[in-house]
Each structure stands twice: as structure tokens, then as C-alpha cells.
Design an enzyme around this catalytic site. Structure first.
Site, mmCIF file in Angstrom:
data_model
loop_
_atom_site.group_PDB
_atom_site.id
_atom_site.type_symbol
_atom_site.label_atom_id
_atom_site.label_comp_id
_atom_site.label_asym_id
_atom_site.label_seq_id
_atom_site.Cartn_x
_atom_site.Cartn_y
_atom_site.Cartn_z
ATOM 1 N N ASP A 1 23.305 -39.771 2.127
ATOM 2 C CA ASP A 1 23.820 -38.881 0.987
ATOM 3 C C ASP A 1 24.683 -37.799 1.280
ATOM 4 O O ASP A 1 25.364 -37.159 0.232
ATOM 5 C CB ASP A 1 22.503 -38.410 0.269
ATOM 6 C CG ASP A 1 21.491 -39.580 -0.415
ATOM 7 O OD1 ASP A 1 22.124 -40.619 -0.238
ATOM 8 O OD2 ASP A 1 20.342 -39.198 -0.481
ATOM 9 N N GLU B 1 0.744 -1.139 0.043
ATOM 10 C CA GLU B 1 -0.107 -0.072 -0.127
ATOM 11 C C GLU B 1 0.833 1.068 -0.022
ATOM 12 O O GLU B 1 0.423 2.275 -0.599
ATOM 13 C CB GLU B 1 -0.940 0.083 1.311
ATOM 14 C CG GLU B 1 -2.005 -1.204 1.301
ATOM 15 C CD GLU B 1 -1.232 -2.360 2.190
ATOM 16 O OE1 GLU B 1 -0.170 -2.663 1.945
ATOM 17 O OE2 GLU B 1 -2.008 -2.926 2.801
HETATM 18 N N1 NAP Z 1 14.594 -40.027 -3.604
HETATM 19 C C1 NAP Z 1 14.134 -39.379 -2.873
HETATM 20 O O1 NAP Z 1 13.532 -38.033 -2.769
HETATM 21 C C2 NAP Z 1 15.273 -39.224 -1.464
HETATM 22 C C3 NAP Z 1 15.131 -38.132 -0.545
HETATM 23 C C4 NAP Z 1 15.894 -38.245 0.539
HETATM 24 C C5 NAP Z 1 16.542 -39.643 0.898
HETATM 25 N N2 NAP Z 1 16.226 -40.690 -0.108
HETATM 26 C C6 NAP Z 1 16.861 -41.785 0.376
HETATM 27 O O2 NAP Z 1 16.530 -42.302 1.508
HETATM 28 C C7 NAP Z 1 17.393 -43.177 2.291
HETATM 29 C C8 NAP Z 1 17.344 -42.962 3.512
HETATM 30 O O3 NAP Z 1 16.072 -43.323 4.184
HETATM 31 P P1 NAP Z 1 15.572 -43.082 5.559
HETATM 32 O O4 NAP Z 1 14.346 -43.357 5.655
HETATM 33 O O5 NAP Z 1 16.762 -43.684 6.539
HETATM 34 O O6 NAP Z 1 16.024 -41.311 5.732
HETATM 35 P P2 NAP Z 1 15.255 -40.337 6.622
HETATM 36 O O7 NAP Z 1 13.771 -40.451 6.365
HETATM 37 O O8 NAP Z 1 15.515 -39.129 6.150
HETATM 38 O O9 NAP Z 1 15.617 -40.349 8.101
HETATM 39 C C9 NAP Z 1 15.066 -41.233 9.000
HETATM 40 C C10 NAP Z 1 15.312 -41.271 10.234
HETATM 41 O O10 NAP Z 1 14.921 -39.899 10.667
HETATM 42 C C11 NAP Z 1 14.992 -39.948 12.067
HETATM 43 N N3 NAP Z 1 13.662 -39.435 12.939
HETATM 44 C C12 NAP Z 1 13.797 -38.604 13.945
HETATM 45 N N4 NAP Z 1 12.604 -38.376 14.459
HETATM 46 C C13 NAP Z 1 11.985 -39.195 13.417
HETATM 47 C C14 NAP Z 1 10.121 -39.440 13.382
HETATM 48 N N5 NAP Z 1 9.382 -38.533 14.043
HETATM 49 N N6 NAP Z 1 9.853 -40.037 12.360
HETATM 50 C C15 NAP Z 1 10.652 -40.717 11.718
HETATM 51 N N7 NAP Z 1 12.169 -40.726 11.437
HETATM 52 C C16 NAP Z 1 12.369 -39.738 12.638
HETATM 53 C C17 NAP Z 1 15.008 -41.416 12.593
HETATM 54 O O11 NAP Z 1 16.401 -41.403 13.150
HETATM 55 P P3 NAP Z 1 16.617 -41.318 14.551
HETATM 56 O O12 NAP Z 1 15.786 -42.367 15.461
HETATM 57 O O13 NAP Z 1 18.224 -41.720 15.033
HETATM 58 O O14 NAP Z 1 16.247 -39.983 14.809
HETATM 59 C C18 NAP Z 1 14.966 -42.176 11.103
HETATM 60 O O15 NAP Z 1 15.645 -43.391 11.098
HETATM 61 C C19 NAP Z 1 18.777 -42.896 1.544
HETATM 62 O O16 NAP Z 1 19.002 -43.987 0.852
HETATM 63 C C20 NAP Z 1 18.417 -41.662 0.643
HETATM 64 O O17 NAP Z 1 19.317 -41.691 -0.490
HETATM 65 C C21 NAP Z 1 15.742 -40.373 -1.342
#
Ligand code: NAP
Length: 353
Positions: free
Chosen positions: A203, A56
Site C-alpha cells: 500500500d 498540582e
Molecule cells: N484492512 C486493513 O486494516 C489492512 C491494514 C494493513 C494492511 N492491509 C493489507 O494487508 C496486506 C499485506 O498483508 P501482510 O500480511 O503481508 O502485511 P503485514 O502483516 O504488514 O506484513 C507482514 C510481514 O511483516 C514481516 N514481519 C517481520 N517480523 C514479523 C513477525 N514477527 N511476525 C510476522 N511478520 C513479521 C514479515 O516479512 P519479513 O519476514 O520480510 O520481515 C511479514 O511477511 C495488504 O494487501 C494490505 O493492503 C490491510
């Protein structure tokens, strides 16, 4: 110059508002068009950055004396408080504007009340012109102000068979450079980028908004948030490189949910408190599942590559669905080809009950 209708002026104001997308946070985007007594445009403005002049004020400065007796057409109710700039309600009164047409009321309790102040000064105030369109242009800010936590966009990349990584864990370059450039532009429009510690460990992403060709960082960087219950993010992780602010959110700081991991609603409330209005959840599959299960995702942007893996983790893990009756229904709002990939934008349909 020919006169324009109020409807046309509002359409123009909404287009002006959009120019501020990505730079006004924690403020909204706002556009304003001033018409003189003959309905001719005598001033235009938009809010360009937080702390800068409101729409504005820019339009009034252009219009000068020609605003007197005229109409201000504005996408959001003019503010009524002394923040970093003075109240727009007062500026409109002092300029002698006779009528103010607003698309959407201001839900922010600190700034609202502009309409009442204008009416008390004898100015005619109307609401609702092109409200849906103006609302859509400001959806992240309006949603976050109304409910007190950020608008969350989940972005993922996957192959046509829904895989987010290969069986050996490699996931870089599933999608094309064009899609990755698109993601960096998307990062530039949000206040925070969120990942789980699993993605950091797998990653080691930088999570900055940058020019992919020469690495130049965008001027405005989103806050990088790692959701990491017990603080496993390595000291040398790239997210800690100093290129942008980083917050490793642990249960010690945020609190734990029923599963002992970071409490996601508390995380979002804290982000809102820190000025985050729009956040981009960039995975991974486990954290995205937890966000979806808790109903905390507002929009989904999936980049789907014309590739097949047949093996490897899927883009989404447990989202709390065990039977088809609980499937998360989506409404697709846009499908655009980005290089060889498809960018699919969808909104989760609200669940009944
Ligand atoms: N293609 C894509 O778009 C894409 C994007 C991102 C990642 N990726 C791939 O995904 C893979 C990793 O998968 P990911 O499932 O382990 O990764 P993530 O979802 O990034 O991390 C999961 C971690 O987050 C933590 N976390 C903390 N609070 C949480 C909650 N409330 N709920 C769930 N998790 C929580 C947990 O570890 P703590 O219990 O230790 O806290 C859990 O193990 C890699 O291979 C990566 O390359 C792909």
C-alpha cells in the site's frame, strides 16, 4: 462558591486529566483540583505536555495562599523527583496543604514515593477515590510503566465478511472518509504506529497523523515503525518521506524470534526504551496475527464497512489458533457508528493458564 465533595472533585480531576491525552507522553495524564478549608474549589490544573508544569503546580499557582490547610485531589500520586520540573510533593508541602487524596499510586520507580514524603511532612494522604475511573483514563501509560512495554492497540478495517483487501490486492478505501478521519485522530493519541513490511510493499502508506481534507500534518507525529526482518522497505517508500520519524526495525537491530523474523517482545521493549507508551498496530494481517499469537495486543479497534467482498485476504492471518478451544475471546466495550461504518472496540480476554 459552594463546597464540593472529594468524590466530585476527583471526577473533575479525571476530566481535567483527559485534556492532556495524546500530548503528555512519555508522561502520564494527570488532573488536580484544590479545595480550601471550606471545601471550595480554589485551583484546578492538568498536565498538558511533557516538560510542562505538572497538574498540582498549575492548581497551586491558581490557589495561592488559599491552598494552605486545604486538600489536593489528584488522579495520580504526586511525583517525588527532580525531573524537568521540581517534585510536586515538595510544592504541596511548601503550599501548606493539609490533605492529599489520590486515585492511583505511581508505578514509575523513578517518580514514586510522593505519598511517603507527604506523610513524613505530616500531610494526610489517602488513596483509591474513583481509582477505577482514573486508571481507565491513564490505562496506556499505567500498563506500559508496570510491565515495561507499550500498550498496543490493533486497528484494522474490514468488510462485513472480514476481508481486508480485494482478491487483486487493492485495499484502499474499504471504509469511509469518516472512519479514516477517526483513524487519524486515533494516530494522534499514540506515540508509535506499527506496520509490517508487507503493508508497506502493498500500500505504500504515509502513516502520518494529518487532516485528510487538506493534508496538513498534526503538530505531534507518532514514530512510524516498519517491522521488516531483512530490510526490504524501499528507499523511496512514503514512510521514509521525512514528514515524521521512522524506524525500520530489522532482525539485525532487534534480534530474531523462533521463526527467524523480528522478535516482537524485543521490539516492544526497545520501543518502551525509546519513550513509546502507546502504540497503534495498523497491520497487516500477518503481523497482527503474530502479535495476537504472542498475547501482545491490549485493545482492538475494528472499523467494519457495510460492504461484502467474498474473496481476498482476511483482516487477520494465523494468530496461533487451530482449534475452537483456543479461540481468542473478546469483550466488546464500545460500538459506535462512524459515517456508514461501525467502529467496534474490544479487549482480548486473558487466556487461562
Ligand atoms: N484492512 C486493513 O486494516 C489492512 C491494514 C494493513 C494492511 N492491509 C493489507 O494487508 C496486506 C499485506 O498483508 P501482510 O500480511 O503481508 O502485511 P503485514 O502483516 O504488514 O506484513 C507482514 C510481514 O511483516 C514481516 N514481519 C517481520 N517480523 C514479523 C513477525 N514477527 N511476525 C510476522 N511478520 C513479521 C514479515 O516479512 P519479513 O519476514 O520480510 O520481515 C511479514 O511477511 C495488504 O494487501 C494490505 O493492503 C490491510
Amino acid at each position: 462558591m459552594a463546597s464540593v465533595s472529594i468524590d466530585e472533585a476527583m471526577r473533575r480531576a479525571i476530566a481535567l486529566a483527559a485534556r492532556g491525552l495524546g500530548t503528555t507522553s512519555p508522561n502520564p495524564v494527570v488532573g488536580c483540583v484544590l479545595l480550601d478549608t471550606d471545601g471550595e474549589v480554589v485551583g484546578e490544573g492538568f498536565h498538558a505536555y511533557a516538560g510542562g508544569p505538572h497538574a498540582e503546580i498549575v492548581a497551586l499557582a491558581q490557589a495561592g495562599e488559599r491552598a494552605r490547610g486545604g486538600t489536593a485531589v489528584v488522579t495520580l500520586e504526586p511525583c517525588d523527583h527532580h525531573g524537568r520540573t521540581g517534585p510536586c510533593s515538595l510544592a504541596l508541602i511548601q503550599a501548606g496543604v493539609a490533605r492529599v487524596v489520590v486515585a492511583v499510586p505511581d508505578p514509575n520507580p523513578v517518580a514514586s514515593g510522593g505519598a511517603a514524603t507527604l506523610r513524613a511532612a505530616g500531610i494526610q494522604v489517602e488513596f483509591g477515590v474513583r481509582a477505577e475511573e482514573a486508571e481507565a483514563g491513564n490505562v496506556a501509560w499505567l500498563t506500559s510503566m508496570r510491565r515495561g512495554w507499550p500498550y498496543v492497540i490493533w486497528k484494522y478495517a474490514a468488510t462485513l465478511d472480514g476481508r481486508s483487501a480485494a482478491a487483486d490486492g487493492t485495499s484502499m478505501w474499504i471504509t469511509s472518509e469518516a472512519a479514516r478521519i477517526d483513524v487519524h485522530a486515533l494516530r494522534g493519541t499514540v506515540d508509535a504506529v506499527i506496520v509490517g513490511v508487507g503493508t508497506v510493499l502493498a500500500d505504500d502508506p504515509r502513516l502520518t497523523a494529518r487532516n485528510l481534507r487538506d493534508g496538513t500534518l498534526a503538530i505531534r507525529q507518532p514514530l512510524r515503525v516498519v517491522v521488516d526482518s531483512s530490510g526490504r522497505t524501499p528507499d523511496q517508500a512514503r514512510v521514509r518521506d521525512g514528514a515524521a520519524r521512522t524506524w525500520v526495525a530489522t532482525t539485525a537491530e532487534v534480534g530474531a524470534g523462533p521463526d527467524g523474523r523480528v522478535d516482537l517482545p524485543a521490539l516492544l521493549a526497545e520501543l518502551h526504551h525509546r519513550g513509546v507508551r502507546a502504540a497503534l498496530l495498523e497491520g497487516g494481517p500477518r503481523l497482527a496475527g503474530a502479535f495476537l499469537a504472542a498475547g501482545l495486543i491490549d485493545k482492538i479497534v475494528g472499523y467494519v464497512a457495510p460492504k461484502l467482498l467474498g474473496n481476498g485476504p482476511t483482516a487477520l492471518l494465523d494468530a496461533g489458533v487451530t482449534t475452537i478451544a483456543d479461540v481468542i475471546d473478546l469483550e466488546i466495550t464500545d460500538v459506535t457508528q462512524v459515517g456508514p461504518d461501525l467502529r467496534i472496540t474490544a479487549l482480548p480476554r486473558k487466556r487461562e493458564g
